[in-house]
Design a protein around this motif. Structure first.
Motif, PDB file in Angstrom:
ATOM      1  N   PHE A  83      -8.412  -3.014  -2.879  1.00  0.00           N
ATOM      2  CA  PHE A  83      -7.163  -2.980  -3.637  1.00  0.00           C
ATOM      3  C   PHE A  83      -7.431  -2.788  -5.126  1.00  0.00           C
ATOM      4  N   LEU A  84      -8.355  -3.567  -5.678  1.00  0.00           N
ATOM      5  CA  LEU A  84      -8.675  -3.455  -7.104  1.00  0.00           C
ATOM      6  C   LEU A  84      -9.229  -2.078  -7.437  1.00  0.00           C
ATOM      7  N   ASN A 102     -10.936  -9.874   4.492  1.00  0.00           N
ATOM      8  CA  ASN A 102      -9.999 -10.092   3.395  1.00  0.00           C
ATOM      9  C   ASN A 102     -10.662  -9.871   2.034  1.00  0.00           C
ATOM     10  N   ILE A 103     -11.925 -10.255   1.918  1.00  0.00           N
ATOM     11  CA  ILE A 103     -12.646  -9.997   0.668  1.00  0.00           C
ATOM     12  C   ILE A 103     -12.763  -8.495   0.437  1.00  0.00           C
ATOM     13  N   ARG A 104     -13.117  -7.756   1.478  1.00  0.00           N
ATOM     14  CA  ARG A 104     -13.232  -6.312   1.347  1.00  0.00           C
ATOM     15  C   ARG A 104     -11.902  -5.670   1.004  1.00  0.00           C
ATOM     16  N   ARG A 105     -10.821  -6.173   1.599  1.00  0.00           N
ATOM     17  CA  ARG A 105      -9.493  -5.624   1.276  1.00  0.00           C
ATOM     18  C   ARG A 105      -9.141  -5.875  -0.182  1.00  0.00           C
ATOM     19  N   ALA A 106      -9.451  -7.067  -0.683  1.00  0.00           N
ATOM     20  CA  ALA A 106      -9.138  -7.384  -2.081  1.00  0.00           C
ATOM     21  C   ALA A 106      -9.917  -6.477  -3.029  1.00  0.00           C
ATOM     22  N   SER A 139       0.845  -1.188   0.000  1.00  0.00           N
ATOM     23  CA  SER A 139       0.000   0.000   0.000  1.00  0.00           C
ATOM     24  C   SER A 139       0.887   1.248   0.000  1.00  0.00           C
ATOM     25  N   PRO A 140       0.537   2.276  -0.781  1.00  0.00           N
ATOM     26  CA  PRO A 140      -0.751   2.550  -1.455  1.00  0.00           C
ATOM     27  C   PRO A 140      -0.871   1.988  -2.861  1.00  0.00           C
ATOM     28  N   PHE A 141      -0.049   0.999  -3.221  1.00  0.00           N
ATOM     29  CA  PHE A 141      -0.181   0.264  -4.479  1.00  0.00           C
ATOM     30  C   PHE A 141      -0.049   1.154  -5.709  1.00  0.00           C
ATOM     31  N   LEU A 142       0.975   2.021  -5.697  1.00  0.00           N
ATOM     32  CA  LEU A 142       1.304   2.816  -6.890  1.00  0.00           C
ATOM     33  C   LEU A 142       2.248   1.975  -7.752  1.00  0.00           C
ATOM     34  N   THR A 143       1.760   0.835  -8.197  1.00  0.00           N
ATOM     35  CA  THR A 143       2.606  -0.210  -8.748  1.00  0.00           C
ATOM     36  C   THR A 143       2.990   0.062 -10.198  1.00  0.00           C
ATOM     37  N   ILE A 144       4.301   0.066 -10.434  1.00  0.00           N
ATOM     38  CA  ILE A 144       4.886   0.185 -11.764  1.00  0.00           C
ATOM     39  C   ILE A 144       6.013  -0.850 -11.836  1.00  0.00           C
ATOM     40  N   PRO A 145       6.174  -1.569 -12.959  1.00  0.00           N
ATOM     41  CA  PRO A 145       7.283  -2.522 -13.034  1.00  0.00           C
ATOM     42  C   PRO A 145       8.628  -1.840 -12.801  1.00  0.00           C
ATOM     43  N   TYR A 146       9.529  -2.548 -12.151  1.00  0.00           N
ATOM     44  CA  TYR A 146      10.882  -2.028 -11.975  1.00  0.00           C
ATOM     45  C   TYR A 146      11.895  -3.106 -12.331  1.00  0.00           C
TER      46      TYR A 146
END
Length: 508
Positions: free
Chosen positions: A411-412, A404-408, A356-363
């Motif tokens: 996340f999406l 966990n369902i709510r977190r998933a 988190s905060p899931f600012l995901t970019i390949p590295y």
């Protein structure tokens, strides 16, 4: 497909200059590759011995913050204790967008507080001290009391564990925004095909290794239950078809990471080849036994290299197409294992958790024993076991599963809002399993799985995320990272202009 590019209007030179303070650590290599991979330019390095008048670079690496620095981006490289930090967003600003005030972002490394009243605080540490600030006006500037690009480079070199390796992965996004906002004129590469983030729904295919009785030809749960239905649900042929059917119902493309120990007969091979045309096949484990056997194998680099090479070759012969993705069995590796993954020609790994905060970019991953980047990219992932696995007991852990369902789902939706990529890690013990079957600690949480699949379908229909094969996105990503900009100053009717061209060339 050619990548999108972008430029901001301005009146100054497009070229990037990297000034290095005489007392700084001179860790310039991570920054050279940062600008090469994400901005398409190779900065000019202005060494401490350069003439003073030529050292006004737009990026300054220094050991201490200089209030009179003219660089657009000032990064303090300091010595001290390397430890975990949690920074809090102080205020709403384009640099920290889309993070809301009060939200947090983790960092692992060395930090120096910025004691300067002229800076507007953007990020503060646990004590409220400014660690990232900015100056607005005709010469905007962003100052960091830490070096996240070098820290991520070092993490990509050590690659110690699934949890630790990706802590600093959020910072590529933040530093790109920092450079773009503070520079009078800047170029950068697009991050996603057609500006829609990819969603890679990856599935570890390994149920048959432990939960299929090869002698009785039934799943281990059904072996003692003569009236059990779907008695072969963990056999690769069956679990793969069930997984494909469930994904197809929601118009989702899957990337199946195969444990070669799951293959029991020719029917399994045919299912791999014929039933996954719309999906992708990636590598998970060579044919050496169990995950515990993998943990023993990686201690011997030579044998690991042979197993990876033979396994990739066998998998490609079965599916009749290139295999480019990999995920470590049990997430286990040594710091040097990714060197071997790159050597056998795999293009991306997805064995590191996104944070988190899931600012995901390949590295890019870095050779463990040399200051050398590899032709291997990390796609950080989020495991959804807690949402799709109900566990062996029906009522125990029910409230945890709901959370966990709510977190998933959150996340999406967060990645869709922030326009950052998603890599989900599911397992065929859930996605491919029959309802009601119990395999070890696994039992399908049908409600959790359907909720996640429907969320993916909804975000894809809104064109906020695009389900895609891992190998397809890798092909686009590799092509766009090889591109660079050529900037040629020109004069037209007394105006100083810059002509920008794109050079397509082979690169690491």
């Amino acid at each position: 497909m050619a990548p999108p590019f972008a430029a901001e209007l301005g009146t100054e030179d497009l070229e990037v200059s990297l000034a290095v303070d005489s007392h700084a650590r001179r860790r310039t290599m991570p920054w050279l590759w940062f600008f090469r991979d994400y901005c398409g330019v190779i900065p000019h390095v202005l060494e401490p011995e350069s003439p003073t008048e030529s050292r006004n670079g737009n990026v300054l690496l220094t050991d201490s913050f200089h209030a009179d620095a003219v660089a657009s981006l000032v990064v303090v490289q300091t010595e001290g204790d390397t430890r975990a930090h949690t920074f809090r967003v102080r205020d709403k600003h384009p640099v920290t967008y889309p993070l809301a005030p009060g939200s947090t972002i983790p960092f692992w490394g060395v930090v120096r507080a910025l004691d300067n009243n002229h800076l507007r605080p953007l990020l503060v540490d646990a004590d409220g001290a400014t660690v990232m600030g900015c100056v607005s006006g005709p010469r905007p500037r962003v100052v960091l009391g830490f070096d996240p690009i070098t820290a991520l480079w070092e993490d990509a070199q050590r690659d110690t564990s699934a949890s630790a390796a990706g802590i600093n992965a959020n910072w590529v996004y933040v530093l790109l925004r920092s450079f773009i906002w503070s520079s009078p004129l800047s170029l950068w590469k697009g991050l996603w095909p057609n500006d829609v983030p990819p969603l890679i729904y990856s599935v570890d295919v390994e149920a048959a290794v432990t939960y299929f009785d090869r002698d009785k030809r039934v799943c281990v749960w059904a072996a003692g239950r003569p009236r059990a239905r779907h008695r072969q649900d963990t056999k690769l042929e069956e679990s793969l078809r069930t997984s494909v059917r469930r994904l197809r119902t929601h118009a989702i493309i899957g990337t199946f990471h195969l444990d070669l120990n799951s293959v029991t007969d020719e029917a399994d091979v045919r299912a791999l080849r014929d039933d996954t045309d719309e999906h992708d096949i990636a590598f998970h484990a060579p044919a050496i036994g169990t995950h515990q056997d993998w943990k023993v194998l990686v201690e011997d680099p030579r044998e690991t290299l042979v197993a990876l090479r033979d396994g990739k070759k066998a998998l490609e012969s079965w599916v009749q197409r290139p295999v480019r993705g990999f995920r470590y069995p049990a997430w286990h590796r040594l710091s040097s294992t990714h060197d071997l993954v790159a050597e056998v020609g795999l293009g991306y790994d997805s064995s590191t958790f996104a944070h988190s905060p899931f600012l995901t970019i390949p590295y890019r991953l870095v050779h463990s024993a040399a200051e050398r980047p590899l032709a291997l990219w990390e796609f950080p992932c989020v495991a959804i076991d807690g949402a799709v696995n109900a566990g062996p007991l029906r009522l125990r852990g029910l409230r945890t599963r709901i959370r966990n369902i709510r977190r998933a789902v959150a996340f999406l939706e967060s990645c869709a809002d922030n326009q950052t990529m998603v890599v989900i890690c599911d397992h065929d013990m859930a996605l491919g399993a029959a309802v009601g079957h119990r395999h070890g600690t696994w039992r399908l949480n049908d409600r959790g799985l359907r909720t996640i699949l429907r969320t993916v379908e909804r975000e894809a229909a809104a064109q906020r995320l695009r389900p895609t094969r891992g190998s397809d996105f890798l092909a686009w990503w590799e092509a766009s990272r090889k591109a660079s900009f050529r900037v040629v100053p020109e004069s037209h009717e007394g105006l100083g202009l810059s002509k920008v061209g794109v050079i397509w060339q082979e690169a690491v």
